[in-house]
Write a protein that holds these residues in place. Structure first.
Motif, PDB file in Angstrom:
ATOM      1  N   ALA A   3      -5.677 -36.763  23.032  1.00 18.57           N
ATOM      2  CA  ALA A   3      -5.676 -35.600  23.916  1.00 18.57           C
ATOM      3  C   ALA A   3      -4.913 -35.912  25.195  1.00 18.57           C
ATOM      4  O   ALA A   3      -5.010 -37.016  25.731  1.00 18.57           O
ATOM      5  N   SER A   4      -4.164 -34.936  25.687  1.00 19.43           N
ATOM      6  CA  SER A   4      -3.315 -35.154  26.856  1.00 19.43           C
ATOM      7  C   SER A   4      -3.694 -34.208  27.987  1.00 19.43           C
ATOM      8  O   SER A   4      -3.401 -33.003  27.912  1.00 19.43           O
ATOM      9  N   PRO A   5      -4.353 -34.717  29.046  1.00 21.69           N
ATOM     10  CA  PRO A   5      -4.621 -33.866  30.209  1.00 21.69           C
ATOM     11  C   PRO A   5      -3.347 -33.350  30.866  1.00 21.69           C
ATOM     12  O   PRO A   5      -3.328 -32.239  31.404  1.00 21.69           O
ATOM     13  N   GLY A   6      -2.270 -34.150  30.806  1.00 22.88           N
ATOM     14  CA  GLY A   6      -1.011 -33.714  31.410  1.00 22.88           C
ATOM     15  C   GLY A   6      -0.439 -32.495  30.716  1.00 22.88           C
ATOM     16  O   GLY A   6       0.035 -31.552  31.382  1.00 22.88           O
ATOM     17  N   LYS A   7      -0.508 -32.477  29.401  1.00 24.67           N
ATOM     18  CA  LYS A   7      -0.030 -31.311  28.658  1.00 24.67           C
ATOM     19  C   LYS A   7      -0.888 -30.097  28.971  1.00 24.67           C
ATOM     20  O   LYS A   7      -0.374 -28.984  29.160  1.00 24.67           O
ATOM     21  N   ALA A   8      -2.199 -30.314  29.015  1.00 24.47           N
ATOM     22  CA  ALA A   8      -3.104 -29.212  29.350  1.00 24.47           C
ATOM     23  C   ALA A   8      -2.810 -28.662  30.741  1.00 24.47           C
ATOM     24  O   ALA A   8      -2.896 -27.449  30.976  1.00 24.47           O
ATOM     25  N   LEU A   9      -2.443 -29.540  31.654  1.00 22.13           N
ATOM     26  CA  LEU A   9      -2.120 -29.133  33.026  1.00 22.13           C
ATOM     27  C   LEU A   9      -0.908 -28.211  33.039  1.00 22.13           C
ATOM     28  O   LEU A   9      -0.921 -27.149  33.674  1.00 22.13           O
ATOM     29  N   ASN A  10       0.146 -28.589  32.328  1.00 19.97           N
ATOM     30  CA  ASN A  10       1.360 -27.773  32.284  1.00 19.97           C
ATOM     31  C   ASN A  10       1.107 -26.425  31.616  1.00 19.97           C
ATOM     32  O   ASN A  10       1.590 -25.386  32.080  1.00 19.97           O
ATOM     33  N   LEU A 235     -10.985 -38.024  28.201  1.00 20.77           N
ATOM     34  CA  LEU A 235     -11.946 -37.214  28.946  1.00 20.77           C
ATOM     35  C   LEU A 235     -12.134 -37.754  30.363  1.00 20.77           C
ATOM     36  O   LEU A 235     -12.185 -36.982  31.331  1.00 20.77           O
ATOM     37  N   VAL A 236     -12.210 -39.081  30.490  1.00 22.27           N
ATOM     38  CA  VAL A 236     -12.322 -39.688  31.814  1.00 22.27           C
ATOM     39  C   VAL A 236     -11.090 -39.366  32.647  1.00 22.27           C
ATOM     40  O   VAL A 236     -11.191 -38.997  33.830  1.00 22.27           O
ATOM     41  N   PHE A 237      -9.903 -39.476  32.035  1.00 22.19           N
ATOM     42  CA  PHE A 237      -8.663 -39.173  32.750  1.00 22.19           C
ATOM     43  C   PHE A 237      -8.610 -37.700  33.132  1.00 22.19           C
ATOM     44  O   PHE A 237      -8.116 -37.335  34.217  1.00 22.19           O
ATOM     45  N   PHE A 238      -9.133 -36.832  32.275  1.00 22.99           N
ATOM     46  CA  PHE A 238      -9.198 -35.397  32.581  1.00 22.99           C
ATOM     47  C   PHE A 238     -10.005 -35.151  33.844  1.00 22.99           C
ATOM     48  O   PHE A 238      -9.577 -34.395  34.735  1.00 22.99           O
ATOM     49  N   TYR A 239     -11.158 -35.795  33.952  1.00 20.54           N
ATOM     50  CA  TYR A 239     -12.010 -35.552  35.122  1.00 20.54           C
ATOM     51  C   TYR A 239     -11.459 -36.246  36.372  1.00 20.54           C
ATOM     52  O   TYR A 239     -11.632 -35.729  37.484  1.00 20.54           O
ATOM     53  N   LEU A 240     -10.802 -37.367  36.217  1.00 22.94           N
ATOM     54  CA  LEU A 240     -10.136 -37.965  37.374  1.00 22.94           C
ATOM     55  C   LEU A 240      -9.030 -37.039  37.888  1.00 22.94           C
ATOM     56  O   LEU A 240      -8.855 -36.865  39.103  1.00 22.94           O
ATOM     57  N   THR A 241      -8.304 -36.442  36.943  1.00 23.61           N
ATOM     58  CA  THR A 241      -7.267 -35.482  37.319  1.00 23.61           C
ATOM     59  C   THR A 241      -7.880 -34.283  38.028  1.00 23.61           C
ATOM     60  O   THR A 241      -7.338 -33.781  39.020  1.00 23.61           O
ATOM     61  N   LYS A 242      -9.030 -33.817  37.525  1.00 23.87           N
ATOM     62  CA  LYS A 242      -9.684 -32.672  38.153  1.00 23.87           C
ATOM     63  C   LYS A 242     -10.146 -33.001  39.565  1.00 23.87           C
ATOM     64  O   LYS A 242     -10.104 -32.132  40.459  1.00 23.87           O
ATOM     65  N   ILE A 243     -10.604 -34.224  39.785  1.00 23.18           N
ATOM     66  CA  ILE A 243     -11.032 -34.610  41.128  1.00 23.18           C
ATOM     67  C   ILE A 243      -9.855 -34.557  42.102  1.00 23.18           C
ATOM     68  O   ILE A 243      -9.950 -33.987  43.204  1.00 23.18           O
ATOM     69  N   VAL A 244      -8.719 -35.140  41.695  1.00 23.54           N
ATOM     70  CA  VAL A 244      -7.532 -35.138  42.551  1.00 23.54           C
ATOM     71  C   VAL A 244      -7.046 -33.711  42.777  1.00 23.54           C
ATOM     72  O   VAL A 244      -6.736 -33.297  43.911  1.00 23.54           O
ATOM     73  N   ARG A 282      -9.575 -22.521  35.288  1.00 20.99           N
ATOM     74  CA  ARG A 282     -10.254 -22.215  34.041  1.00 20.99           C
ATOM     75  C   ARG A 282      -9.358 -22.553  32.850  1.00 20.99           C
ATOM     76  O   ARG A 282      -9.811 -23.083  31.833  1.00 20.99           O
ATOM     77  N   GLY A 283      -8.084 -22.245  32.956  1.00 20.65           N
ATOM     78  CA  GLY A 283      -7.156 -22.533  31.868  1.00 20.65           C
ATOM     79  C   GLY A 283      -6.976 -24.014  31.621  1.00 20.65           C
ATOM     80  O   GLY A 283      -6.740 -24.437  30.473  1.00 20.65           O
ATOM     81  N   PHE A 284      -7.098 -24.832  32.649  1.00 22.28           N
ATOM     82  CA  PHE A 284      -6.928 -26.283  32.489  1.00 22.28           C
ATOM     83  C   PHE A 284      -7.951 -26.851  31.515  1.00 22.28           C
ATOM     84  O   PHE A 284      -7.617 -27.578  30.573  1.00 22.28           O
ATOM     85  N   SER A 285      -9.225 -26.510  31.704  1.00 23.00           N
ATOM     86  CA  SER A 285     -10.251 -27.038  30.804  1.00 23.00           C
ATOM     87  C   SER A 285     -10.139 -26.424  29.415  1.00 23.00           C
ATOM     88  O   SER A 285     -10.398 -27.087  28.405  1.00 23.00           O
ATOM     89  N   LEU A 286      -9.735 -25.148  29.321  1.00 23.50           N
ATOM     90  CA  LEU A 286      -9.577 -24.523  28.010  1.00 23.50           C
ATOM     91  C   LEU A 286      -8.434 -25.152  27.217  1.00 23.50           C
ATOM     92  O   LEU A 286      -8.558 -25.395  26.012  1.00 23.50           O
ATOM     93  N   HIS A 287      -7.327 -25.419  27.874  1.00 21.79           N
ATOM     94  CA  HIS A 287      -6.204 -26.066  27.183  1.00 21.79           C
ATOM     95  C   HIS A 287      -6.551 -27.513  26.829  1.00 21.79           C
ATOM     96  O   HIS A 287      -6.110 -28.014  25.783  1.00 21.79           O
ATOM     97  N   PHE A 288      -7.326 -28.178  27.663  1.00 21.56           N
ATOM     98  CA  PHE A 288      -7.737 -29.534  27.302  1.00 21.56           C
ATOM     99  C   PHE A 288      -8.704 -29.515  26.123  1.00 21.56           C
ATOM    100  O   PHE A 288      -8.704 -30.427  25.297  1.00 21.56           O
TER     101      PHE A 288
END
Length: 309
Positions: A3-10, A235-244, A282-288
């Protein structure tokens, strides 16, 4: 593929742009109201802070002043304990009632906002009625989270206050105060645990409840058994990204509110003004969630011309 948080972000950024632009005032007003409902009780509403003046300086040490204030408070409490108990009880009862009502409304709003972002819809009345049953389950889980976290936190705080009270009255930092401080330390991990549980509920379990018609318990089993294995690091990287991102977006919202003379910090108004932030978040977590292997969005983006119900 991991899973890629970066892709979900874009993808979340592209979805927010596609959903909200070009601007349609009616859509922004309705979708902003759904976002407002979803965000009730989850943070500060409004942008105003009240700062009260401190007591005038009398040349006394802070400890002496504190002891005098404490003694006066005890004297007044002994004289008027009936009124204090009555008013305090009414205030607590009213606060709890308002908190429960806000939690119930936000439970419906969260499911409505998930639907709005997934399907580019902005109706209010029809989904409010249709999503009543799953929202009730979400509400009960959120209520239990609040009760358990609140009771545990209050228990440690009260126990610490009782143990430290002799030193507090004497204005010293002795053994009782030290024990009280140590007894307060579990409050921090309790708060972190509650925040983690609430984040998992908001980001993944509520979307699964909406998508598959599951209860929150069933959604948790699906997430833990089918989506989480092999994706713990992501998942850890996703939440670190969300914190930043949360810090950066918080600064952006703060300065935007200041530039608008705090009008943009008013309830509901802030949800409309900063609607791109809400849709993106909202879209960030849905895409992730899709990155974790769950089909979330329709193959083709639906037209954004749905009329509100």
């Amino acid at each position: 593929m991991a899973a890629s948080p970066g892709k979900a972000l874009n993808l979340a950024f592209a979805r927010a742009r596609h959903t909200l632009f070009p601007i349609r005032a009616e859509k922004w007003l309705h979708l902003g109201f759904v976002a407002f409902l979803a965000g009730l009780g989850s943070g500060r509403i409004g942008g105003f802070n009240l700062q009260l003046p401190g007591p005038p300086s009398s040349g006394k040490s802070p400890f002496t002043t504190f002891r005098e204030l404490l003694a006066e408070a005890e004297r007044q409490a002994a004289l008027h304990w009936e009124w204090i108990a009555l008013v305090g009880g009414l205030a607590v009862t009213l606060g709890v009632a308002i908190g429960i009502a806000v939690l119930y409304v936000s439970s419906r709003g969260k499911l409505m906002f998930v639907e709005s972002v997934i399907h580019d819809r902005w109706a209010v009345r029809e989904p409010w009625a249709r999503l009543r049953a799953p929202a009730g389950d979400v509400f009960r889980v959120q209520l239990w989270i609040a009760i358990v976290g609140g009771v545990l936190t209050l228990s440690f705080v009260v126990a610490a206050a009782v143990l430290a009270w002799p030193d507090v009255r004497a204005g010293r930092f002795g053994a009782s105060a030290i024990i009280g401080v140590l007894l307060m330390m579990p409050v921090v991990p309790i708060g972190i645990a509650v925040a983690v549980v609430q984040a998992l509920l908001d980001d993944f379990l509520i979307p699964l409840v909406y998508l598959d018609g599951l209860s929150v318990r069933e959604a948790w089993h699906v997430f833990r058994r089918s989506l989480l294995p092999g994706n713990g690091g992501a998942l850890v990287f996703f939440y670190l990204t969300k914190i930043v991102l949360g810090i950066a977006l918080g600064v952006l919202v703060f300065f935007g509110t200041c530039l608008a003379c705090c009008v943009a910090g008013l309830p509901y108004v802030s949800s409309v003004v900063f609607l791109p932030v809400h849709v993106f978040w909202r879209g960030f977590s849905l895409h992730f969630l899709e990155e974790l292997g769950k089909s979330v969005f329709p193959p083709e983006p639906p037209p954004s011309a749905h009329e509100p119900a």
